[in-house]
Every structure is written in C-alpha cells, then in structure tokens.
Write a protein that holds these residues in place. Structure first.
Motif, short mmCIF file in Angstrom:
data_model
loop_
_atom_site.label_atom_id
_atom_site.label_comp_id
_atom_site.label_asym_id
_atom_site.label_seq_id
_atom_site.Cartn_x
_atom_site.Cartn_y
_atom_site.Cartn_z
N MET A 413 55.72 9.90 50.67
CA MET A 413 54.40 10.39 50.90
C MET A 413 55.09 11.34 51.96
SD MET A 413 50.82 10.03 50.58
CE MET A 413 50.96 9.93 52.91
N VAL A 414 55.12 10.68 52.64
CA VAL A 414 54.99 11.98 54.69
C VAL A 414 56.12 12.56 53.92
CG1 VAL A 414 55.22 11.89 56.60
CG2 VAL A 414 53.96 10.28 55.62
N GLU A 415 56.92 11.75 54.21
CA GLU A 415 58.72 13.62 53.68
C GLU A 415 58.71 14.44 52.48
OE1 GLU A 415 63.68 13.09 52.76
OE2 GLU A 415 62.16 10.73 52.67
N ALA A 416 57.31 13.96 51.66
CA ALA A 416 57.60 14.77 50.61
C ALA A 416 56.56 16.11 51.01
CB ALA A 416 57.09 14.37 49.15
N GLY A 417 55.60 15.99 52.75
CA GLY A 417 54.90 16.84 52.93
C GLY A 417 53.49 16.28 52.16
N GLY A 418 53.10 15.02 51.43
CA GLY A 418 51.97 14.25 51.51
C GLY A 418 51.15 13.85 52.51
N LYS A 419 49.85 14.18 52.59
CA LYS A 419 49.37 13.45 54.07
C LYS A 419 48.48 12.72 53.81
CE LYS A 419 48.58 18.18 56.57
NZ LYS A 419 47.26 18.94 56.69
N ALA A 420 48.45 11.18 54.33
CA ALA A 420 47.79 9.78 54.35
C ALA A 420 46.80 10.75 54.64
CB ALA A 420 48.28 8.77 55.36
N ASN A 421 45.78 9.87 54.41
CA ASN A 421 44.36 9.55 54.06
C ASN A 421 43.29 8.34 54.65
OD1 ASN A 421 43.47 8.43 52.28
ND2 ASN A 421 42.70 8.80 50.94
N SER A 422 42.62 8.01 55.85
CA SER A 422 42.19 6.21 56.50
C SER A 422 42.67 5.56 55.39
CB SER A 422 40.69 6.99 56.37
OG SER A 422 40.49 8.46 57.41
N ILE A 423 42.21 5.40 54.09
CA ILE A 423 43.01 4.30 53.22
C ILE A 423 44.12 4.45 53.98
CG2 ILE A 423 41.91 3.17 51.14
CD1 ILE A 423 39.93 4.54 50.81
N THR A 424 45.18 4.92 53.61
CA THR A 424 46.04 4.44 53.97
C THR A 424 46.67 4.24 54.73
OG1 THR A 424 46.75 7.08 52.47
CG2 THR A 424 48.33 5.92 53.33
N TRP A 425 45.91 4.42 55.87
CA TRP A 425 46.42 3.97 56.90
C TRP A 425 46.07 2.16 57.24
CZ3 TRP A 425 50.23 5.15 59.96
CH2 TRP A 425 50.55 7.27 60.18
N GLU A 426 44.56 2.10 56.53
CA GLU A 426 43.78 0.90 56.39
C GLU A 426 44.87 -0.35 55.76
OE1 GLU A 426 40.02 -1.34 56.18
OE2 GLU A 426 39.81 0.67 55.36
N ILE A 427 45.10 0.10 54.55
CA ILE A 427 46.12 -0.66 53.65
C ILE A 427 47.19 -0.90 55.02
CG2 ILE A 427 47.65 -0.31 52.02
CD1 ILE A 427 45.91 1.31 50.88
N LEU A 428 48.11 -0.07 55.23
CA LEU A 428 49.06 -0.92 56.14
C LEU A 428 48.45 -1.20 56.99
CD1 LEU A 428 50.72 2.62 56.99
CD2 LEU A 428 51.90 1.07 55.64
N ALA A 429 47.22 -1.15 58.07
CA ALA A 429 46.74 -2.16 58.64
C ALA A 429 46.42 -3.83 57.94
CB ALA A 429 45.32 -1.63 59.41
N GLU A 430 45.98 -3.71 57.23
CA GLU A 430 46.02 -4.86 56.15
C GLU A 430 47.30 -5.08 56.16
OE1 GLU A 430 44.43 -3.44 52.18
OE2 GLU A 430 42.20 -3.03 53.53
N GLY A 431 48.27 -4.78 56.04
CA GLY A 431 49.82 -5.58 56.13
C GLY A 431 50.30 -6.19 57.12
#
Length: 542
Positions: A413-431
């Motif tokens: 997603m980042v490589e394609a120019g997409g921007k993560a939102n807060s929930i995206t980062w929290e999902i990674l935090a859960e992992g």
C-alpha cells in the motif's frame, strides 16, 4: 432476479417532449403534480399532467425538471469545487462568471448550493449564499434560504456560530424552518439539553405540529440509546394526532428492535401497513432485517431482505451495500455474491464503499480467498487508495497470527502511494502485542497518533490493557510511561468511561488511580449502524 426486474420497470422519458418553464412544480403529500405545457416536436402546445412520485424523488435525489440537459450552473459548480485557491472564495468565481457575461438566476445559484451541500462543501455553499446576500435587489432570501444558511454555518463554523446567526435574525425570518434548522444543529452535535429546550419553545409557538421535529429528536435519542425517550415521542405524536411519516415509522421500528422486542416491532409495522399514504420502503425492511439478525431470527431476516431487493428503484447504490452486508451477517455467501454481481451489472463502476462492503462481508463469512480475489480486482479499478479496505485483510491476518502477511500488504500500500490511517497502525500494533514486542507496538501507536484524520481516534482498550500487562510482567516502567503519554495525547486519560475499561494489574497508573475493568469495549459499535442510517436519510430529506 428481483433487482433486475425492479430496474427494468423504470419509466421511459420520450426524447421528443420538452418541458416548458411557464409553469412551476408544486409538492403535494402524494408526490409532484402540476399542469405543465408540453411542447411537441411540431411546436404545438399541449396542456398535460406531469407526475413524479415521492419514491422517484428519494431514489434519485432529484426531481424530473432536474433531469433536463445540464444547464450552465453545472460548469460553474465545477469551477467552484475545483478552485486551486479556495481562500479566494466562491464569490470570486461568481464575479468572474458575471464579468464574462453570465447573469445568474436564483434557481441556478440554489442548484449550485444544493450540489455543494451534497458533497459536503459547506464553506463554499455558504460563500454562494453570502454573494447572494450582498445582492438583495436581485435575490429574495426566503425563510427556507435562511434555514439552509443556518445549517451551513453550523457545519462550517460550529453550533455556537449558528446560534449567533439565529439570535440576530429578524422575527419575520424566525419560523418553523429556522427553528427546525437550529434544532437539527443541536441534534447533530448531540447537545441534548439545548435540543430539548428548543423543541419546547417550538411547541409553544406552534412550530411542532408536524412529524419532522419529532423525527429529529428521535434520531438524537436513538444515537444516545435512550429508547424510552423514543417511545415518549411516539406517544406524544399519537396524543396530539400528529401524522407519522415514513421516517417516523422507520425510527420507531429501529427503536423497538434495539430494545429486543420483536413483538413491539411487528406491531409498529402492522400499524404502518394500515396507513394508506405510507408505503414501506427498502429502509423499512433493512431496519427490520438488522433487528431480526441481532435477535437471531435469521429466516425472518432473509424474508425482509427479499423485500429490500424488490423495493430498489432508480440508480440508488446504498440498498445494494446494505443487502451485501446483511446477507453476510445472515451467513448466506451465495446471496452475497449474487447481489454483488447484480450490483455490477446495474452500475458501470463500483465505488470504494461497495468493495469495502463486499470484502468486509467475505471476511466475516471466512471466505478469505474470495476477499483476497476481490481486493486484487479493486486494485485494478480504484481511483484512490482507501486504507479502510486494506485494513480488512490486515486485520484478518493479524487475528490469525500471520503478521508478516499483514506487513507485506502494508508495504504494498505504501509503495503504491497509499496512506495508512490510525486503525492501520493499530492493527500492526496488535500483531506486535501478540508477539510480545512492546517497543514495536508503541512505535506503531505513535504513528497512529500522527496519522491523517486521527483526531477522533482512540486505541482499543483491550490493546492498552495487553500492553500494560506485558509492561507489568517485564517490569518495564519506561514503556508504561510512554504509553500513558500517548493516552494523554489523544485525550483518553480525561475520558472516565474509556479509562474504566483499562485496568492495571496493581490497580494504579503512573498518573492516577484507574477503576478496575468493567468489561471490554466492542471493536465496532454495530448497534449504532441502524441509527446512523436513519439519521443520514432524515438529513437528506431536510
């Protein structure tokens, strides 16, 4: 198919007839009806009756005269919406157009305002009104215009500014419309005391003798989950012989279902069917289906969904989204795919929301292969990267313990120019929490705080509790202090209800004493979805 047959019955508008503007439309309770001259191909005038049903109005969001060939207002609207420097204001575009020889009518400007409101360009819409207000010799500002301006001020500048505007209005412009607009502003802001005070004033002035103010108040109580107050509004309307409309009934049905009473909901529906002037619409049946699903009566829910499908009219996408989501909740994967295929056959393109609805349903159904396939299809047709769609798959991967796959999807997603939102980062935090990597989890939460649109975001209490437990086990007071700083930054420490869900094993935080755990907040407040839908539809009718 039910959907296809409903679409195929849409009325055909012959091309050789042209509507004359010599007569205007009028609105009656049953629809639009007016005597209008029709000009035939040979130039002769014929007096005829033009009808447009209310269902057509609500389905298209427009009326027949708006389906004429596009007027020049459309080009002006585009110039305003695409301004390179919005600080110049919509008035600068209007001035430029008039210098170029354009002479605006009130109808054209009202149409521009309507379109700007539709796409939530409230500040620009307000600037068009300000331009009109400075030309009172050309444009008569009605109480309806005043009510719309009050609504725009509330949305663009806040409720306090709307209150100031209302107080400065001359008495002749303070009628049921402007009072109703202020009431709606209070309800949208969930300012219960002010809303209740204002509706009492409206009753004293005779401005609450119709269903709309009660509908607005009932949406407030639905969002506050005060269903007994909805019942009070229904009782008061009955006592005062105030006629219910379709919104009144749909809100009532939703309230009965939310209270867990199938009997009351079905009784309300039976009363609705007795009303000769009201026809249950797709929202009626989707509301009932939602409640039947919640109460575990899946057969009745599917019967309601068939009625939803048979009532889709025009080119309204939203019913398809509800059908896909609700069939997913019922557990009927075949129907999810069938409705999706019909949806794609009706519309040449599907928005991000459509793909989000389908992928969400497939994830809930456990059809991860289908979800991944549709995600790949979305990548080929998307107009912009929507992190909410990526989050659906990332969340499933993390729940299944496949963090590396979630991280790979994030990287794409980042490589394609997409921007993560807060929930995206929290999902990674859960992992990372699952793998007991406190430092990495905190890094992700820091990014969540900084992400675009994070103003209303708060981390899930269960994640905070898990990190605190890990800190306690490892005697990591430094990480614990970092976490408390993040909570303070997003306003969690001041939220007593939120903090009541976050215990510490020793009962104390480095900042203040916290109450012991009462339970877990749900990841998503699904009960509020029905109330939100009803509120949005009511807003669209105002």
């Amino acid at each position: 198919m039910l959907i296809q047959s409903a679409i195929s019955q849409s009325p055909v508008h012959p091309r050789h007839l042209y509507l004359s503007s010599t007569r205007s439309y009028s609105l009656s309770s049953s629809g639009f009806l007016s005597s209008t001259f029709l000009r035939t191909g040979n130039g002769t005038l014929k007096n005829s009756v033009v009808r447009c049903s209310i269902s057509q109005v609500h389905s298209y969001g427009t009326v027949d005269y708006e389906r004429r060939p596009m007027l020049k207002w459309n080009g002006v609207y585009k110039r305003i919406s695409l301004m390179e420097n919005p600080e110049m204001g919509a008035g600068s575009i209007l001035n430029q157009c008039e210098k170029e020889g354009k002479r605006f009518t009130k109808w054209e400007l009202s149409r521009i305002i309507k379109e700007l409101r539709k796409f939530k360009r409230y500040k620009a819409a307000l600037e068009v009104y300000e331009w009109m207000n400075n030309r009172t010799e050309r444009f008569r500002i009605s109480t309806s215009d005043t009510a719309i301006q009050l609504d725009l001020i509330a949305k663009a500048h806040g409720v306090s500014s709307a209150e100031d505007y209302f107080l400065k209005l001359p008495d002749k412009l303070k009628d049921k419309r402007t009072y109703g607009s202020l009431l709606n502003a209070y309800v949208q802001a969930k300012m219960r005391e002010k809303a209740e005070s204002l509706i009492e004033k409206m009753k004293e002035r005779g401005y609450a003798m119709h269903s709309l103010p009660f509908n607005v108040m009932m949406t407030l109580y639905m969002n506050l989950k005060e269903y007994d107050k909805v019942d009070d509004c229904i009782s008061e309307m009955k006592e005062k012989n105030i006629a219910f409309d379709i919104y009144s009934y749909n809100i009532w049905l939703s309230s009965c279902g939310a209270q867990g009473s199938v009997e009351k909901m079905e009784q309300a529906f039976e009363q609705m069917k007795m009303e000769k002037t009201i026809n249950p619409n797709w929202t009626t049946f989707s509301t009932m289906a939602t409640m039947y699903i919640k109460l575990g009566q899946l057969d009745k829910a599917e019967e309601c969904l068939k009625n939803v499908e048979s009532r889709i009219t025009g080119r309204d996408r939203i019913p398809y989204h509800y059908l896909i989501s609700l069939y997913g909740s019922v557990g009927n994967k075949d129907e999810v795919y069938r409705v999706w295929n019909t949806y794609k056959s009706v519309f040449p393109s599907i928005p991000n929301l459509g793909y989000h609805t389908l992928i969400s349903s497939l994830v809930r159904l456990g059809d991860i292969e289908g979800a991944e396939q549709l995600y790949g299809e979305w990548l080929t047709v998307k107009t912009m990267f929507d992190p909410r769609i990526v989050n659906l798959l990332m969340g499933w991967y993390v729940r299944k313990g496949i963090l590396e796959k979630a991280e790979a999807l994030f990287g794409q997603m980042v490589e394609a120019g997409g921007k993560a939102n807060s929930i995206t980062w929290e999902i990674l935090a859960e992992g990372h929490i699952k793998e007991k990597r406190i430092s990495d989890a905190l890094s992700c939460l820091k990014e969540a705080v900084l992400a675009e649109g994070s103003k209303s975001w708060k981390p899930k209490p269960v994640n905070i509790s898990s990190i605190l437990k890990l800190c306690e086990q490892e005697n990591d007071t430094s990480s614990k202090d970092v976490l408390m700083g993040l909570l303070r930054q997003v306003g969690c420490l001041e939220d007593e209800v939120y903090m009541s869900y976050i215990p510490l094993t020793n009962g104390m935080s480095s900042v203040e004493e916290l109450p012991m755990e009462k339970g877990r907040m749900d990841e998503e407040d699904k009960d509020g979805a029905g109330a939100d839908m009803l509120a949005k539809q009511l807003q669209g009718s105002l």
